[in-house]
Enzyme design. Sequence first.
Site, PDB file in Angstrom:
ATOM      1  N   GLY A  58      35.346  35.722  62.533  1.00 23.61           N
ATOM      2  CA  GLY A  58      35.427  37.239  62.620  1.00 23.61           C
ATOM      3  C   GLY A  58      34.595  37.969  63.226  1.00 23.61           C
ATOM      4  CB  CYS A  59      31.111  36.970  64.093  1.00 24.74           C
ATOM      5  SG  CYS A  59      30.603  37.317  62.303  1.00 24.74           S
ATOM      6  CD  GLU A  60      32.558  41.584  70.773  1.00 24.57           C
ATOM      7  OE1 GLU A  60      31.397  41.816  71.272  1.00 24.57           O
ATOM      8  OE2 GLU A  60      33.541  42.306  70.828  1.00 24.57           O
TER       9      GLU A  60
END
Length: 144
Positions: A58-60
């Site tokens: 969920g982290c870029e």
Amino acid sequence: MSPFPQSPFGTEITAEEIAQTMQGFKGWEDRYRQVIQWGKKLPKMPEELKSEQVTVSGCESTVWLVSENSDGIWHFCADSDARIVRGLIALVMAAFDGKSSQQIQSFDIDAYFDKLGLIAHLRPSIGNGLKAIVEQIQQISAPQ
């Protein structure tokens, strides 16, 4: 011997102290710079702890998060390849590291972020990544 640093900053700094510091700034650019500074103080995660299994989805940018529970107290070691994300991790570590499951679960992270006055100025993808880090810590530390 734990591979975790004793404190995310080398010295103790509390979520309350961070909020106080951030509230002292007039503009979001100053807050942003301060977050980057805190990120520079965050100890680098040892390379041997970084693996695909400990990345936060969920982290870029890439974020690694490992945890350890010692006598009911949680310790976290986290790192990122992005400067601003390292700073945001530092803010999260100040709130959660060295706390019990009960303290982590009852901490009002949304109110904390509101006090910091930063989240509204972050790109949505970074804000979502920050939420993913918090959710993973809350999930890991949830009482069984």
